[in-house]
Design a protein around this motif. Sequence first.
Motif, PDB file in Angstrom:
ATOM      1  N   PRO A  30     -37.431  31.672   3.021  1.00 55.00           N
ATOM      2  CA  PRO A  30     -37.692  31.781   1.588  1.00 55.00           C
ATOM      3  C   PRO A  30     -37.407  33.198   1.091  1.00 55.00           C
ATOM      4  CG  PRO A  30     -39.446  30.555   2.648  1.00 55.00           C
ATOM      5  CD  PRO A  30     -38.573  31.078   3.752  1.00 55.00           C
ATOM      6  N   ARG A  31     -36.806  33.275  -0.084  1.00 48.91           N
ATOM      7  CA  ARG A  31     -36.346  34.520  -0.705  1.00 48.91           C
ATOM      8  C   ARG A  31     -35.133  35.111   0.003  1.00 48.91           C
ATOM      9  NH1 ARG A  31     -37.280  34.337  -5.494  1.00 48.91           N
ATOM     10  NH2 ARG A  31     -36.694  36.526  -5.620  1.00 48.91           N
ATOM     11  N   GLY A  32     -34.616  34.407   1.003  1.00 48.57           N
ATOM     12  CA  GLY A  32     -33.405  34.880   1.666  1.00 48.57           C
ATOM     13  C   GLY A  32     -32.175  34.670   0.785  1.00 48.57           C
ATOM     14  N   GLN A  33     -31.052  35.213   1.216  1.00 49.55           N
ATOM     15  CA  GLN A  33     -29.819  35.186   0.413  1.00 49.55           C
ATOM     16  C   GLN A  33     -28.673  34.577   1.202  1.00 49.55           C
ATOM     17  OE1 GLN A  33     -27.828  38.946  -0.260  1.00 49.55           O
ATOM     18  NE2 GLN A  33     -27.039  38.302  -2.258  1.00 49.55           N
ATOM     19  N   VAL A  34     -27.869  33.758   0.526  1.00 52.76           N
ATOM     20  CA  VAL A  34     -26.631  33.266   1.107  1.00 52.76           C
ATOM     21  C   VAL A  34     -25.463  33.766   0.263  1.00 52.76           C
ATOM     22  CG1 VAL A  34     -27.666  31.226   2.132  1.00 52.76           C
ATOM     23  CG2 VAL A  34     -26.686  31.078  -0.159  1.00 52.76           C
ATOM     24  N   LEU A  35     -24.340  34.006   0.922  1.00 47.77           N
ATOM     25  CA  LEU A  35     -23.141  34.500   0.256  1.00 47.77           C
ATOM     26  C   LEU A  35     -21.942  33.678   0.711  1.00 47.77           C
ATOM     27  CD1 LEU A  35     -23.871  38.294   0.767  1.00 47.77           C
ATOM     28  CD2 LEU A  35     -23.707  37.189  -1.476  1.00 47.77           C
ATOM     29  N   LEU A  36     -21.259  33.066  -0.243  1.00 50.98           N
ATOM     30  CA  LEU A  36     -20.012  32.348   0.024  1.00 50.98           C
ATOM     31  C   LEU A  36     -18.911  33.029  -0.772  1.00 50.98           C
ATOM     32  CD1 LEU A  36     -22.001  30.049   0.954  1.00 50.98           C
ATOM     33  CD2 LEU A  36     -20.299  28.447   0.102  1.00 50.98           C
ATOM     34  N   SER A  37     -17.883  33.500  -0.081  1.00 53.24           N
ATOM     35  CA  SER A  37     -16.773  34.178  -0.752  1.00 53.24           C
ATOM     36  C   SER A  37     -15.484  33.440  -0.427  1.00 53.24           C
ATOM     37  CB  SER A  37     -16.697  35.641  -0.292  1.00 53.24           C
ATOM     38  OG  SER A  37     -15.813  36.382  -1.091  1.00 53.24           O
ATOM     39  N   MET A  38     -14.765  33.004  -1.458  1.00 48.86           N
ATOM     40  CA  MET A  38     -13.635  32.109  -1.230  1.00 48.86           C
ATOM     41  C   MET A  38     -12.654  32.132  -2.409  1.00 48.86           C
ATOM     42  SD  MET A  38     -15.525  28.441  -1.929  1.00 48.86           S
ATOM     43  CE  MET A  38     -14.009  27.538  -1.624  1.00 48.86           C
ATOM     44  N   PRO A  39     -11.420  31.622  -2.202  1.00 46.77           N
ATOM     45  CA  PRO A  39     -10.488  31.477  -3.317  1.00 46.77           C
ATOM     46  C   PRO A  39     -10.963  30.364  -4.259  1.00 46.77           C
ATOM     47  CG  PRO A  39      -9.346  31.377  -1.202  1.00 46.77           C
ATOM     48  CD  PRO A  39     -10.796  31.231  -0.920  1.00 46.77           C
ATOM     49  N   MET A  40     -10.950  30.650  -5.547  1.00 45.10           N
ATOM     50  CA  MET A  40     -11.452  29.705  -6.535  1.00 45.10           C
ATOM     51  C   MET A  40     -10.306  29.007  -7.264  1.00 45.10           C
ATOM     52  SD  MET A  40     -14.818  30.126  -6.290  1.00 45.10           S
ATOM     53  CE  MET A  40     -15.635  29.761  -7.834  1.00 45.10           C
ATOM     54  N   ARG A  41     -10.664  28.135  -8.205  1.00 43.19           N
ATOM     55  CA  ARG A  41      -9.691  27.389  -9.003  1.00 43.19           C
ATOM     56  C   ARG A  41      -8.666  28.354  -9.626  1.00 43.19           C
ATOM     57  NH1 ARG A  41     -10.690  22.643 -11.966  1.00 43.19           N
ATOM     58  NH2 ARG A  41     -12.044  22.104 -10.184  1.00 43.19           N
ATOM     59  N   LEU A  62       1.411  36.675  -5.875  1.00 41.86           N
ATOM     60  CA  LEU A  62       0.656  35.431  -5.719  1.00 41.86           C
ATOM     61  C   LEU A  62      -0.782  35.662  -6.182  1.00 41.86           C
ATOM     62  CD1 LEU A  62       0.775  32.505  -4.602  1.00 41.86           C
ATOM     63  CD2 LEU A  62       0.054  33.446  -2.389  1.00 41.86           C
ATOM     64  N   THR A  63      -1.222  34.861  -7.130  1.00 42.26           N
ATOM     65  CA  THR A  63      -2.552  35.024  -7.710  1.00 42.26           C
ATOM     66  C   THR A  63      -3.639  34.489  -6.780  1.00 42.26           C
ATOM     67  OG1 THR A  63      -1.701  34.836  -9.955  1.00 42.26           O
ATOM     68  CG2 THR A  63      -4.046  34.387  -9.647  1.00 42.26           C
ATOM     69  N   ILE A  64      -4.723  35.260  -6.661  1.00 44.70           N
ATOM     70  CA  ILE A  64      -5.899  34.814  -5.921  1.00 44.70           C
ATOM     71  C   ILE A  64      -7.128  35.121  -6.771  1.00 44.70           C
ATOM     72  CG2 ILE A  64      -7.225  34.964  -3.773  1.00 44.70           C
ATOM     73  CD1 ILE A  64      -4.688  36.341  -2.590  1.00 44.70           C
ATOM     74  N   ASN A  65      -7.873  34.101  -7.119  1.00 41.11           N
ATOM     75  CA  ASN A  65      -9.130  34.295  -7.835  1.00 41.11           C
ATOM     76  C   ASN A  65     -10.257  34.370  -6.810  1.00 41.11           C
ATOM     77  OD1 ASN A  65      -7.977  34.275 -10.414  1.00 41.11           O
ATOM     78  ND2 ASN A  65      -8.001  32.040 -10.475  1.00 41.11           N
ATOM     79  N   VAL A  66     -10.628  35.573  -6.449  1.00 42.28           N
ATOM     80  CA  VAL A  66     -11.656  35.791  -5.424  1.00 42.28           C
ATOM     81  C   VAL A  66     -13.026  35.539  -6.044  1.00 42.28           C
ATOM     82  CG1 VAL A  66     -12.727  37.458  -3.865  1.00 42.28           C
ATOM     83  CG2 VAL A  66     -10.235  37.456  -4.210  1.00 42.28           C
ATOM     84  N   GLY A  67     -13.710  34.553  -5.536  1.00 46.30           N
ATOM     85  CA  GLY A  67     -15.043  34.255  -6.017  1.00 46.30           C
ATOM     86  C   GLY A  67     -16.073  34.477  -4.935  1.00 46.30           C
ATOM     87  N   CYS A  68     -17.219  35.000  -5.318  1.00 46.86           N
ATOM     88  CA  CYS A  68     -18.330  35.148  -4.365  1.00 46.86           C
ATOM     89  C   CYS A  68     -19.607  34.620  -5.035  1.00 46.86           C
ATOM     90  CB  CYS A  68     -18.518  36.591  -3.943  1.00 46.86           C
ATOM     91  SG  CYS A  68     -19.788  36.778  -2.664  1.00 46.86           S
ATOM     92  N   ALA A  69     -20.230  33.677  -4.372  1.00 45.85           N
ATOM     93  CA  ALA A  69     -21.474  33.100  -4.869  1.00 45.85           C
ATOM     94  C   ALA A  69     -22.639  33.632  -4.054  1.00 45.85           C
ATOM     95  CB  ALA A  69     -21.428  31.588  -4.788  1.00 45.85           C
ATOM     96  N   SER A  70     -23.641  34.095  -4.741  1.00 41.93           N
ATOM     97  CA  SER A  70     -24.892  34.531  -4.120  1.00 41.93           C
ATOM     98  C   SER A  70     -25.993  33.561  -4.519  1.00 41.93           C
ATOM     99  CB  SER A  70     -25.269  35.943  -4.578  1.00 41.93           C
ATOM    100  OG  SER A  70     -26.608  36.265  -4.201  1.00 41.93           O
ATOM    101  N   GLY A  71     -26.692  33.038  -3.532  1.00 43.36           N
ATOM    102  CA  GLY A  71     -27.791  32.117  -3.811  1.00 43.36           C
ATOM    103  C   GLY A  71     -29.060  32.538  -3.092  1.00 43.36           C
ATOM    104  N   ARG A  72     -30.194  32.332  -3.759  1.00 46.90           N
ATOM    105  CA  ARG A  72     -31.485  32.653  -3.152  1.00 46.90           C
ATOM    106  C   ARG A  72     -32.436  31.484  -3.329  1.00 46.90           C
ATOM    107  NH1 ARG A  72     -33.893  38.359  -4.593  1.00 46.90           N
ATOM    108  NH2 ARG A  72     -34.863  38.001  -2.558  1.00 46.90           N
ATOM    109  N   ARG A  73     -33.336  31.342  -2.366  1.00 48.85           N
ATOM    110  CA  ARG A  73     -34.362  30.305  -2.439  1.00 48.85           C
ATOM    111  C   ARG A  73     -35.656  30.938  -2.903  1.00 48.85           C
ATOM    112  NH1 ARG A  73     -34.305  27.136   3.194  1.00 48.85           N
ATOM    113  NH2 ARG A  73     -36.095  26.237   2.173  1.00 48.85           N
ATOM    114  N   VAL A  74     -36.316  30.335  -3.882  1.00 48.66           N
ATOM    115  CA  VAL A  74     -37.524  30.957  -4.440  1.00 48.66           C
ATOM    116  C   VAL A  74     -38.790  30.532  -3.706  1.00 48.66           C
ATOM    117  CG1 VAL A  74     -36.503  31.199  -6.709  1.00 48.66           C
ATOM    118  CG2 VAL A  74     -37.782  29.136  -6.175  1.00 48.66           C
ATOM    119  N   GLU A  75     -38.735  29.411  -2.968  1.00 43.12           N
ATOM    120  CA  GLU A  75     -39.993  28.974  -2.341  1.00 43.12           C
ATOM    121  C   GLU A  75     -40.270  29.796  -1.092  1.00 43.12           C
ATOM    122  OE1 GLU A  75     -37.255  26.361   0.194  1.00 43.12           O
ATOM    123  OE2 GLU A  75     -37.236  27.276  -1.787  1.00 43.12           O
TER     124      GLU A  75
END
Length: 271
Positions: A134-145, A258-271
């Motif tokens: 709980p309250r930890g963080q995940v990170l996903l970084s990838m090419p987007m649309r 060559l175009t690359i849309n670099v996306g990074c998502a950060s997510g946290r759990r509140v419980e």
Amino acid sequence: MLQRLGPSDAAVLETFVVPRYLSLFGEAALDMFLSSTAAAVVHLGCRTGYPDELIADRLTSGSIVGLDPSPPAIELARTKGALIPSVSTDYEVFTTYPTALTPRSFTHGLALHPSIVLEERQALVAEMARLIVPRGQVLLSMPMRGSFQEIIDLLREYALKFDATEMGKATEVASLARPTVEGLTEELQLAGFDEVDVDLRPVSLAFQSGRDMMEDPILRLLVLPELIATLGIDDIDRPMQYVEQAINRYWSEEPFELTINVGCASGRRVE
């Protein structure tokens, strides 16, 4: 599941792909990494262990566990991890989700360039949700649309020019295969992460010619396998030859970007 790398491909990835390509995604993740003096980091699909050394630089103590399906990549990661003085490292080969790791035993979860296949990415995110405290963080970084759109556009041109109906339909599917900011946000929210933020940064890679691009290990090891899998076309050789020739023709006097849309998502759990 990620592509299994042989010994030579693992070395090529570490030497050529990491500094020019995977570093784009690693830097995006590091910019969103919530630092602490101590952390337990799990790196799923760790390949050769980048950017674990850079993560360790932000910690005074802790641990990093990396999993990857490629034994040669894991061997390289272990060699590099042994040189990190501030944290303990452990790299292991795995084959499927869920892993054998203990639930809720990590403060951070990281994945760079995860699978373009939605079901495989959902399994990855579900595993992260299982492993993060709980309250930890995940990170996903990838090419987007919108990433690699130039290749898709040239394949669409091929389909129109040669009346290749199947390829035409496949390019439309491929152009929508990668997630949008909203789509990636929803993927993390459905897995139980309440605080989700997605950073998007457009970048480009320059190539001197069509052959330069086609022979680059970035394309060979990461981009083309995903594109071919998304297209679902059995014989891709002739269309890709057309792409190479078209790049040489249209960008004869300047580098092809060559175009690359670099996306990074950060997510946290509140419980």
